[in-house]
Design a protein around this motif. Structure first.
Motif, short mmCIF file in Angstrom:
data_model
loop_
_atom_site.label_atom_id
_atom_site.label_comp_id
_atom_site.label_asym_id
_atom_site.label_seq_id
_atom_site.Cartn_x
_atom_site.Cartn_y
_atom_site.Cartn_z
N SER A 186 41.15 51.33 -48.91
CA SER A 186 41.77 50.11 -48.39
C SER A 186 40.74 49.00 -48.27
O SER A 186 41.00 47.85 -48.64
N PHE A 187 39.57 49.34 -47.73
CA PHE A 187 38.53 48.34 -47.52
C PHE A 187 38.03 47.78 -48.85
O PHE A 187 37.82 46.57 -48.99
N THR A 188 37.82 48.66 -49.83
CA THR A 188 37.33 48.19 -51.12
C THR A 188 38.39 47.35 -51.84
O THR A 188 38.05 46.37 -52.52
N ALA A 189 39.67 47.71 -51.68
CA ALA A 189 40.74 46.92 -52.28
C ALA A 189 40.76 45.51 -51.70
O ALA A 189 40.90 44.52 -52.42
N PHE A 190 40.62 45.42 -50.37
CA PHE A 190 40.59 44.11 -49.73
C PHE A 190 39.35 43.33 -50.15
O PHE A 190 39.41 42.12 -50.41
N ALA A 191 38.21 44.01 -50.21
CA ALA A 191 36.96 43.35 -50.57
C ALA A 191 37.05 42.70 -51.95
O ALA A 191 36.53 41.60 -52.17
N LYS A 192 37.72 43.37 -52.88
CA LYS A 192 37.84 42.85 -54.24
C LYS A 192 38.87 41.72 -54.34
O LYS A 192 38.71 40.81 -55.15
N ALA A 193 39.92 41.78 -53.53
CA ALA A 193 41.06 40.87 -53.71
C ALA A 193 41.08 39.68 -52.77
O ALA A 193 41.73 38.68 -53.07
N HIS A 194 40.40 39.76 -51.63
CA HIS A 194 40.60 38.71 -50.63
C HIS A 194 39.95 37.40 -51.02
O HIS A 194 38.97 37.35 -51.77
N LYS A 195 40.54 36.33 -50.51
CA LYS A 195 40.05 34.98 -50.74
C LYS A 195 39.17 34.55 -49.57
O LYS A 195 39.25 35.13 -48.49
N PRO A 196 38.34 33.53 -49.76
CA PRO A 196 37.50 33.06 -48.65
C PRO A 196 38.33 32.73 -47.42
O PRO A 196 39.35 32.05 -47.49
N GLY A 197 37.91 33.25 -46.29
CA GLY A 197 38.60 32.99 -45.03
C GLY A 197 39.63 34.03 -44.65
O GLY A 197 40.04 34.10 -43.48
N GLN A 198 40.06 34.86 -45.59
CA GLN A 198 41.03 35.91 -45.25
C GLN A 198 40.34 37.05 -44.51
O GLN A 198 39.21 37.41 -44.81
N ILE A 199 41.06 37.61 -43.53
CA ILE A 199 40.50 38.62 -42.64
C ILE A 199 41.34 39.89 -42.71
O ILE A 199 42.56 39.84 -42.89
N LEU A 200 40.69 41.04 -42.53
CA LEU A 200 41.39 42.32 -42.46
C LEU A 200 41.46 42.76 -41.00
O LEU A 200 40.44 42.90 -40.33
N ASN A 201 42.68 42.96 -40.50
CA ASN A 201 42.91 43.46 -39.15
C ASN A 201 43.07 44.97 -39.23
O ASN A 201 44.07 45.46 -39.76
N VAL A 202 42.10 45.71 -38.72
CA VAL A 202 42.12 47.17 -38.80
C VAL A 202 42.62 47.72 -37.47
O VAL A 202 41.89 47.73 -36.47
N GLU A 203 43.87 48.18 -37.45
CA GLU A 203 44.42 48.77 -36.23
C GLU A 203 44.07 50.25 -36.19
O GLU A 203 44.46 51.02 -37.07
N VAL A 204 43.32 50.65 -35.17
CA VAL A 204 42.84 52.02 -35.06
C VAL A 204 43.85 52.84 -34.26
O VAL A 204 44.13 52.55 -33.10
N LYS A 205 44.39 53.88 -34.90
CA LYS A 205 45.41 54.72 -34.28
C LYS A 205 44.83 55.96 -33.60
O LYS A 205 45.35 56.41 -32.59
N SER A 206 43.78 56.53 -34.18
CA SER A 206 43.23 57.78 -33.65
C SER A 206 42.34 57.53 -32.44
O SER A 206 41.67 56.50 -32.34
N GLN A 207 42.32 58.49 -31.53
CA GLN A 207 41.42 58.44 -30.38
C GLN A 207 40.11 59.10 -30.79
O GLN A 207 39.81 60.23 -30.40
N ALA A 208 39.34 58.37 -31.57
CA ALA A 208 38.11 58.92 -32.16
C ALA A 208 36.94 58.80 -31.20
O ALA A 208 36.94 57.99 -30.27
N ASN A 209 35.91 59.63 -31.46
CA ASN A 209 34.70 59.55 -30.64
C ASN A 209 33.77 58.47 -31.18
O ASN A 209 34.03 57.85 -32.22
#
Length: 490
Positions: A186-209
């Motif tokens: 997902s991150f690499t897809a966004f990195a390749k496709a996003h335009k200047p100023g576009q942001i990725l909002n990563v909603e974290v679902k897991s209760q990770a350490n």
């Protein structure tokens, strides 16, 4: 294994970047020649149009100029988009990527970047091995299904089982020969496709350490860059850990949905069971989700809109933080925006009760009371047009073709998300209204709405448009709720 592949991919990020830079330098001269050739092929009147504008087709120049007169243009994919979003002073967030594409797919991300959303939101969680994946629900069955038809809990899922998951087509609900993508993909897809100023909002679902969240943050910094992403979560403790890992990133705390919204979602889920054969196999799971959701949020729902609650939230998350609220809750306490902004915090709205409900609540608000951002399943064009009248005709262009004259004559409530459908009724003088469906141009509001012939095709037009299916709104887009699923993998 997927987890080993992901680690290996991380280690090769820098080498790939260096290789790509070398290739770009070598091809710099060739690229300038290619760009000049493309510019020469562009009709003179369309030289100032966005890079993805459609340039080939019958009457394309008149079509594009007629659209531009309304602050619109047609992309090479056949979608009508805003020429300029300057009038739309709000952060529009693509909920789980482009709502027209399969959830948890690369296409959902790349299509959203192409459609000029300010921010693209995705959900990430961990499976049993610790691999971060792009997935919204805690269990399979809604947007993602195992090819065997068996239901699985994501937290207990092996890498092999994850590889056997299949995406669902949003139009037909049929299974696709594609698995959901990992977080790294997902991150690499966004990195390749996003335009200047576009942001990725990563909603974290897991209760990770802490170590697992550090791995997640490391992947994001290496693939996207520090200033091109932020985090959001329903879990305050998760966000507090992330603040310790990344001291400057924006953190959005998601206030739980309003209990009335959960109750409405429960009713919608029950309806979905009756209409969807695949859901019928897991009707007990859907019912459990509805019951659990109502019970849980009725007991734990907490309001963070008071000044003291916001101040305490900011102390825990830092100055670069905000509150993401169910639109039902926000509409009942719009003063939270002023209090938040005075503290330097942002407020975003979302809804688990569907796009129409969300937009209806937004339209009822005074423009000054709109939230700072909107997480929604709708196009930027539709939202900006409804809230800010961003596609107001200038009436400067004088069309010289039938399609140009048709565009110029369309009323202000025309729905350009349904432009291809409208083209089918040029000769009859009908158009698609945002609120009332198919109507006759110039028709009185009290007249009955025309019922279209679904088999009707565009007449006398050869614009080489790709097929665009009518938008369908998904009203079962609730926040993930952890439940015990029968027959899960041990």
């Amino acid at each position: 294994m997927l987890i080993k592949s992901t680690i290996k991919e991380e280690k090769t990020v820098f080498s790939k970047v260096l290789l790509n830079l070398s290739i770009l330098l070598l091809l710099a001269g060739c690229q300038s020649v290619s760009n000049n050739t493309q510019k020469d092929e562009t009709p003179e009147q369309l030289q100032s149009f966005p890079y993805d504008a459609k340039l080939i087709g019958k009457d394309i120049v008149d079509l594009q100029l007629a659209l531009k007169d309304r602050n619109l243009y047609m992309s090479s994919e056949g979608r009508v988009k805003l020429f300029s979003t300057g009038q739309c002073n709000i952060d529009i967030v693509a909920h789980r990527g482009d709502f027209r594409e399969p959830e948890s797919s690369e296409r959902a991300i790349t299509s959203a970047t192409a459609d000029d959303f300010n921010t693209i939101e995705i959900d990430v969680m961990q499976i049993k091995s610790g691999l971060w994946v792009n997935h919204h629900d805690m269990a399979t069955g809604r947007a993602v299904v195992h090819y065997s038809g068996k239901s699985y809990n994501l937290a207990k899922m092996s890498d092999k089982t994850f590889s056997g998951l299949r995406l669902r087509d949003k139009e037909t609900n049929s299974l696709l020969e594609q698995r959901p993508i990992t977080a790294y993909e997902s991150f690499t897809a966004f990195a390749k496709a996003h335009k200047p100023g576009q942001i990725l909002n990563v909603e974290v679902k897991s209760q990770a350490n802490g170590a697992e969240l550090t791995q997640l943050d490391h992947m994001l910094r290496k693939t996207i860059g520090q200033n091109s992403f932020y985090y959001s979560s329903l879990n305050l403790e998760t966000l507090k850990k992330l603040r310790g890992i990344n001291t400057t990133v924006y953190l959005g705390f998601i206030q739980a949905p309003h209990p009335d919204s959960i109750a409405k979602l429960k009713r919608e889920l029950r309806k979905g069971v009756k209409k969807d054969e695949l859901y019928q196999r897991h009707s007990r799971n859907i019912e459990a989700l509805g019951n659990y959701g109502t019970r849980r949020y009725s007991q734990t729902y907490k309001d963070y809109t008071s000044l003291s609650a916001l101040s305490n939230l900011q102390i825990k998350l830092g100055s670069n933080s905000g509150l993401h609220m169910d639109i039902r809750s926000y509409a009942k306490a719009t003063s939270v925006k002023g209090r938040s902004n005075r503290l330097g915090m942002k407020v975003y709205s979302y809804s688990i009760n569907g796009t129409d409900y969300h937009q209806g609540k937004l339209l009822a608000l005074n423009k000054s009371l709109l939230p700072d951002g909107i997480i929604i399943d709708a196009t930027p064009y539709r939202l900006c047009q409804q809230l800010f009248n961003a596609s107001k005709p200038l009436k400067l262009h004088k069309p010289n073709t039938s399609i140009g004259r048709y565009i110029k004559g369309l009323p202000q409530d025309a729905d350009f998300d349904k432009f291809e459908q409208m083209l089918s009724y040029i000769d009859e003088g009908y158009y698609v209204s945002m609120a009332e469906g198919l109507k006759r141009i110039g028709a009185d509001k009290n007249k009955s709405v025309f019922k279209p012939n679904e088999d009707k095709k565009p007449i006398g037009l050869s614009l080489d448009f790709p097929t665009i299916k009518d938008e369908k709104m998904d009203t079962s887009t609730g926040k993930a709720i952890r439940i015990t699923i029968p027959s899960v993998e041990q």
